[in-house]
Design a protein around this motif. Structure first.
Motif, PDB file in Angstrom:
ATOM      1  N   ALA A   1       1.662  13.969  31.583  1.00 41.57           N
ATOM      2  CA  ALA A   1       1.291  15.295  30.543  1.00 41.57           C
ATOM      3  C   ALA A   1       0.178  15.632  30.230  1.00 41.57           C
ATOM      4  CB  ALA A   1       2.209  14.805  29.367  1.00 41.57           C
ATOM      5  N   GLY A   2      -0.832  14.600  30.143  1.00 43.31           N
ATOM      6  CA  GLY A   2      -2.303  14.704  29.748  1.00 43.31           C
ATOM      7  C   GLY A   2      -2.898  15.390  31.120  1.00 43.31           C
ATOM      8  N   GLY A   3      -2.784  14.807  32.081  1.00 45.17           N
ATOM      9  CA  GLY A   3      -3.346  15.575  33.462  1.00 45.17           C
ATOM     10  C   GLY A   3      -2.900  16.954  33.520  1.00 45.17           C
ATOM     11  N   LEU A   4      -1.744  17.232  33.510  1.00 40.60           N
ATOM     12  CA  LEU A   4      -0.986  18.440  33.819  1.00 40.60           C
ATOM     13  C   LEU A   4      -1.482  19.678  32.857  1.00 40.60           C
ATOM     14  CD1 LEU A   4       2.572  17.950  34.623  1.00 40.60           C
ATOM     15  CD2 LEU A   4       0.717  18.581  36.271  1.00 40.60           C
ATOM     16  N   THR A   5      -1.671  19.232  31.393  1.00 40.81           N
ATOM     17  CA  THR A   5      -2.105  20.121  30.263  1.00 40.81           C
ATOM     18  C   THR A   5      -3.617  20.191  30.689  1.00 40.81           C
ATOM     19  OG1 THR A   5      -0.637  19.020  28.745  1.00 40.81           O
ATOM     20  CG2 THR A   5      -2.314  20.429  27.877  1.00 40.81           C
ATOM     21  N   THR A   6      -4.486  19.498  31.059  1.00 39.14           N
ATOM     22  CA  THR A   6      -5.872  19.378  31.185  1.00 39.14           C
ATOM     23  C   THR A   6      -6.109  20.480  32.285  1.00 39.14           C
ATOM     24  OG1 THR A   6      -6.156  17.175  30.584  1.00 39.14           O
ATOM     25  CG2 THR A   6      -8.011  18.184  31.716  1.00 39.14           C
ATOM     26  N   ALA A   7      -5.291  20.397  33.379  1.00 41.96           N
ATOM     27  CA  ALA A   7      -5.501  21.102  34.606  1.00 41.96           C
ATOM     28  C   ALA A   7      -5.124  22.547  34.254  1.00 41.96           C
ATOM     29  CB  ALA A   7      -4.688  20.366  35.822  1.00 41.96           C
ATOM     30  N   THR A   8      -3.817  22.770  33.618  1.00 38.62           N
ATOM     31  CA  THR A   8      -3.357  24.017  33.277  1.00 38.62           C
ATOM     32  C   THR A   8      -4.376  24.879  32.395  1.00 38.62           C
ATOM     33  OG1 THR A   8      -1.054  23.123  33.593  1.00 38.62           O
ATOM     34  CG2 THR A   8      -1.526  25.405  32.390  1.00 38.62           C
ATOM     35  N   HIS A   9      -4.718  24.283  31.510  1.00 40.74           N
ATOM     36  CA  HIS A   9      -5.583  24.778  30.301  1.00 40.74           C
ATOM     37  C   HIS A   9      -7.082  25.249  31.150  1.00 40.74           C
ATOM     38  CE1 HIS A   9      -3.184  25.250  26.846  1.00 40.74           C
ATOM     39  NE2 HIS A   9      -2.767  24.280  27.212  1.00 40.74           N
ATOM     40  N   ALA A  10      -7.600  24.284  31.735  1.00 41.90           N
ATOM     41  CA  ALA A  10      -8.948  24.550  32.615  1.00 41.90           C
ATOM     42  C   ALA A  10      -8.824  25.546  33.529  1.00 41.90           C
ATOM     43  CB  ALA A  10      -9.298  23.324  33.238  1.00 41.90           C
TER      44      ALA A  10
ATOM     45  N   PRO B   1       4.610  10.754  41.074  1.00 38.44           N
ATOM     46  CA  PRO B   1       5.244  12.085  41.014  1.00 38.44           C
ATOM     47  C   PRO B   1       4.617  12.998  39.829  1.00 38.44           C
ATOM     48  CG  PRO B   1       6.715  10.388  40.198  1.00 38.44           C
ATOM     49  CD  PRO B   1       5.519   9.792  40.831  1.00 38.44           C
ATOM     50  N   LEU B   2       4.481  14.124  40.014  1.00 37.77           N
ATOM     51  CA  LEU B   2       3.884  15.114  39.314  1.00 37.77           C
ATOM     52  C   LEU B   2       4.862  15.317  37.903  1.00 37.77           C
ATOM     53  CD1 LEU B   2       2.510  18.030  41.333  1.00 37.77           C
ATOM     54  CD2 LEU B   2       1.213  16.117  40.283  1.00 37.77           C
ATOM     55  N   GLY B   3       4.538  15.188  36.599  1.00 34.76           N
ATOM     56  CA  GLY B   3       5.295  15.192  35.423  1.00 34.76           C
ATOM     57  C   GLY B   3       4.930  13.735  34.914  1.00 34.76           C
ATOM     58  N   GLY B   4       4.659  12.661  35.606  1.00 38.68           N
ATOM     59  CA  GLY B   4       4.433  11.299  35.063  1.00 38.68           C
ATOM     60  C   GLY B   4       5.641  10.794  34.416  1.00 38.68           C
ATOM     61  N   ASP B   5       5.228   9.768  33.713  1.00 40.91           N
ATOM     62  CA  ASP B   5       6.285   8.947  32.744  1.00 40.91           C
ATOM     63  C   ASP B   5       7.118   9.669  32.230  1.00 40.91           C
ATOM     64  OD1 ASP B   5       6.985   6.056  31.719  1.00 40.91           O
ATOM     65  OD2 ASP B   5       6.572   7.214  30.090  1.00 40.91           O
ATOM     66  N   CYS B   6       6.813  10.627  31.174  1.00 46.24           N
ATOM     67  CA  CYS B   6       7.393  11.400  30.453  1.00 46.24           C
ATOM     68  C   CYS B   6       8.784  12.142  30.967  1.00 46.24           C
ATOM     69  CB  CYS B   6       6.593  12.446  29.696  1.00 46.24           C
ATOM     70  SG  CYS B   6       7.729  13.298  28.478  1.00 46.24           S
ATOM     71  N   THR B   7       8.369  12.771  31.992  1.00 50.52           N
ATOM     72  CA  THR B   7       9.602  13.657  32.770  1.00 50.52           C
ATOM     73  C   THR B   7      10.477  12.612  33.509  1.00 50.52           C
ATOM     74  OG1 THR B   7       8.099  15.363  33.069  1.00 50.52           O
ATOM     75  CG2 THR B   7      10.068  15.145  34.808  1.00 50.52           C
TER      76      THR B   7
ATOM     77  N   HIS C   1      19.783  12.413  35.849  1.00 51.50           N
ATOM     78  CA  HIS C   1      18.885  12.845  37.050  1.00 51.50           C
ATOM     79  C   HIS C   1      18.959  14.300  37.549  1.00 51.50           C
ATOM     80  CE1 HIS C   1      18.161   8.706  38.675  1.00 51.50           C
ATOM     81  NE2 HIS C   1      19.388   8.517  38.010  1.00 51.50           N
ATOM     82  N   ARG C   2      19.852  14.884  36.963  1.00 51.26           N
ATOM     83  CA  ARG C   2      19.949  16.373  37.060  1.00 51.26           C
ATOM     84  C   ARG C   2      19.059  17.124  36.184  1.00 51.26           C
ATOM     85  NH1 ARG C   2      25.683  16.061  36.564  1.00 51.26           N
ATOM     86  NH2 ARG C   2      25.493  16.934  34.290  1.00 51.26           N
ATOM     87  N   THR C   3      19.000  16.387  34.983  1.00 53.46           N
ATOM     88  CA  THR C   3      17.794  17.192  33.952  1.00 53.46           C
ATOM     89  C   THR C   3      16.360  16.776  34.301  1.00 53.46           C
ATOM     90  OG1 THR C   3      19.585  16.636  32.201  1.00 53.46           O
ATOM     91  CG2 THR C   3      17.003  16.805  31.485  1.00 53.46           C
ATOM     92  N   VAL C   4      16.248  15.448  34.997  1.00 54.49           N
ATOM     93  CA  VAL C   4      14.922  15.263  35.313  1.00 54.49           C
ATOM     94  C   VAL C   4      14.349  16.064  36.809  1.00 54.49           C
ATOM     95  CG1 VAL C   4      13.662  13.438  36.653  1.00 54.49           C
ATOM     96  CG2 VAL C   4      14.947  12.668  34.331  1.00 54.49           C
TER      97      VAL C   4
ATOM     98  N   ALA D   1      11.030  20.368  38.427  1.00 54.76           N
ATOM     99  CA  ALA D   1      10.912  21.334  39.383  1.00 54.76           C
ATOM    100  C   ALA D   1       9.805  22.412  38.792  1.00 54.76           C
ATOM    101  CB  ALA D   1      11.957  22.136  39.611  1.00 54.76           C
ATOM    102  N   THR D   2       9.692  22.519  37.269  1.00 52.45           N
ATOM    103  CA  THR D   2       8.687  23.110  36.720  1.00 52.45           C
ATOM    104  C   THR D   2       7.348  22.736  36.705  1.00 52.45           C
ATOM    105  OG1 THR D   2       8.903  22.427  34.436  1.00 52.45           O
ATOM    106  CG2 THR D   2      10.499  23.990  35.212  1.00 52.45           C
ATOM    107  N   GLU D   3       7.087  21.607  37.182  1.00 49.31           N
ATOM    108  CA  GLU D   3       5.795  20.785  37.291  1.00 49.31           C
ATOM    109  C   GLU D   3       5.272  20.407  38.644  1.00 49.31           C
ATOM    110  OE1 GLU D   3       6.470  18.500  33.122  1.00 49.31           O
ATOM    111  OE2 GLU D   3       7.237  17.584  34.897  1.00 49.31           O
ATOM    112  N   ASP D   4       5.947  21.269  39.682  1.00 45.17           N
ATOM    113  CA  ASP D   4       5.582  20.595  41.095  1.00 45.17           C
ATOM    114  C   ASP D   4       4.374  21.350  41.697  1.00 45.17           C
ATOM    115  OD1 ASP D   4       6.630  23.094  41.534  1.00 45.17           O
ATOM    116  OD2 ASP D   4       8.509  22.598  42.762  1.00 45.17           O
ATOM    117  N   GLU D   5       4.211  21.068  42.985  1.00 44.15           N
ATOM    118  CA  GLU D   5       2.980  21.524  43.604  1.00 44.15           C
ATOM    119  C   GLU D   5       2.920  23.209  43.584  1.00 44.15           C
ATOM    120  OE1 GLU D   5       1.951  19.369  47.196  1.00 44.15           O
ATOM    121  OE2 GLU D   5       2.608  17.544  46.354  1.00 44.15           O
ATOM    122  N   ARG D   6       4.303  23.883  43.889  1.00 42.93           N
ATOM    123  CA  ARG D   6       4.295  25.324  43.913  1.00 42.93           C
ATOM    124  C   ARG D   6       3.780  26.105  42.654  1.00 42.93           C
ATOM    125  NH1 ARG D   6       9.519  26.567  47.459  1.00 42.93           N
ATOM    126  NH2 ARG D   6       9.099  25.683  49.413  1.00 42.93           N
TER     127      ARG D   6
END
Length: 492
Positions: A21-30, A44-50, A78-81, A86-91
């Protein structure tokens, strides 16, 4: 040419280490602010929370509450995860202009990091490596294959018996979920009550709720050792009792993932728990090196990690030195235990408010019409207010915090947080029209107590040693014996 190659060729403004969460938010806003961003992630992208935290645990709780079978609940997890991941992947990150490199990072100094033998450079490096479950030093615990939140959601048969070591938020949530899925659950907590960091009344109500679901609760209990024989695990307690179980889940704490980053060589300050020490701008004591989220001394919640990521991104990308720096909000940090009922807290607790002359307004859910309509009256709203500088208690003073135990406590606590963030007079909350009948009317009812007596209750001085829950009284009788709320509203 790949996006990563473009970053390596043209240079990178921000290197983010960690894809939670911290890394993705930093990267997105930067990236949104025009920076060239490269994100390095070993997991995996999304980290512990996801993958192993918020998303799977709350999904499991919801499925259990709806009466799903264990297999159905795990499938839903597993479906929800997968859907959220999929909203936090490399694409997705590539579309936002963020490159991704897979591997483990090691700090080299002077804006450089080594990722599995490949050197990357940047003007700014943000460490967002997070935290992981920590096993307490109990002999035999690791040998018996104890589960943690990182492994408990893996597909396996439902255990007939589960022992949960730790009665904090994670322990209570998963204990209730497994109990509702048909497992015999025992919770063992070393403190004298579950949720020892929460209001005592909240602890009592969660304990009662777990016991109503069939959970055996053992508090003031020390686990001395663990063993496994013939497939059965056994926890050996300090009082001489043995607790057998098919599986043991440990939920006693987390440790930051700061080892192996090369912090010592650069002289980065860490605390006794190996958390990276940052100031309120998210900067470390090494120029150009920042840290956010659970790896820092302020971690512990996904929303805090996200706030820190935003703060770091804004401070890194500001165009002029004279611009004021953003700072992490430490005064208004909500937390929620997602049991049934939920427990939510923000700001001061009652015992903390006693030191500053705080006052407490408390509304039981059996005085809240929405709770009565749903037959869910086990809970309360405790609103805490205190004097303002110079103005004192004018307008009811200012809101200092709240503890809420209710079916939707996590949704209600946001209104209190907003009131605190905007330094709202307590009277403004009392005056605000709330739709009837809603859970949020309980907040208005509580705020009104700072001006009037309603349902036989008014605000009282905060106690340094608050007691447990108020005695249960028939809601109809209480309402019939007290005068109706005044037609007017308080003026702040």
């Amino acid at each position: 040419m790949s996006l990563v190659s473009d970053h390596e060729r043209d240079g990178t403004d921000v290197l983010v280490v960690g894809g939670g969460a911290g890394g993705l938010t930093t990267a997105t806003h930067a990236a949104r602010r025009g920076a060239k961003v490269l994100l390095v992630s070993a997991g995996p992208l999304g980290g512990d929370c996801t993958h192993t935290g918020c998303v799977p645990s709350k999904t499991l709780l919801a499925a259990a509450a709806e009466g799903a079978s264990f297999d159905e609940a795990l499938s839903r997890v597993h479906r929800t995860v997968a859907r959220i991941a999929a909203t936090e992947d490399e694409r997705t990150l590539a579309r936002a202009g963020i490159g991704v490199v897979r591997g483990r990072a090691h700090l080299l100094g002077d804006g450089a990091i080594d990722v599995d033998g490949h050197v990357l450079r940047s003007r700014h490096i943000v460490l967002a490596t997070g935290a992981t479950a920590a096993l307490p030093p109990i002999p035999g615990l690791e040998a018996i294959g104890a589960l943690t939140n990182t492994t408990v959601f893996e597909r396996r048969p439902r255990p007939d018996r589960l022992a949960v070591v730790g009665g904090g938020a994670i322990g209570c949530e998963l204990a209730q979920a497994f109990a509702r899925l048909g497992t015999s659950v025992t919770v063992l907590e070393g403190a004298d009550r579950l949720l020892p960091g929460e209001d005592p009344a909240a602890s009592s109500m969660v304990t009662a709720a777990l016991e109503a679901d069939g959970v055996r609760v053992l508090t003031g209990t020390r686990v001395e050792s663990a063993s496994r024989q013939d497939g059965v695990a056994c926890l050996h307690l300090g009082n001489g009792e043995d607790v057998p179980a098919d599986e043991v889940l440990v939920a006693t704490g987390r440790r930051p993932l700061s080892e192996g980053l090369g912090l010592e060589a650069l002289g980065v300050e860490v605390d006794e728990g190996r958390h990276i020490v940052v100031d309120r701008t998210c900067a470390t004591d090494v120029p150009g090196l920042w840290a956010v989220g659970d790896v820092t001394q302020w971690g512990g919640f996904t929303h805090v990690a996200g706030n820190m990521g935003f703060v770091a991104a804004v401070n890194i990308t500001k165009r002029h030195r004279w611009q004021p720096s953003r700072k992490v909000e430490r005064r208004v940090v909500p937390r929620v235990v997602f049991t049934s009922p939920e427990v939510a807290q923000v700001g001061m607790t009652e015992s903390e408010a006693a030191d500053v002359g705080g006052r407490v307004a408390e509304v039981r859910l059996d005085d809240v019409d929405r709770a009565l309509t749903e037959g869910r009256t086990g809970g309360f709203v405790k609103l805490i207010a205190g004097p303002r500088p110079v103005l004192g208690t004018l307008g009811g003073g200012r809101i200092l915090g709240a503890t809420i135990v209710a079916p939707r406590a996590g949704e209600l606590i946001g209104e209190v947080g907003l009131a605190m963030k905007t330094h709202m007079f307590t009277g403004r909350l009392a005056q605000t029209m709330h739709a009837y009948p809603t859970w949020s009317m309980a907040l208005q009812q509580a705020a009104t107590q700072f001006f009037f007596t309603t349902h036989g209750a008014g605000a009282r001085p905060a106690s340094a040693s608050p007691t447990g829950p108020l005695p249960t009284v028939d809601a109809t009788r209480r309402r019939s014996q007290t005068p109706p709320a005044p037609a007017g509203t308080p003026t702040a």
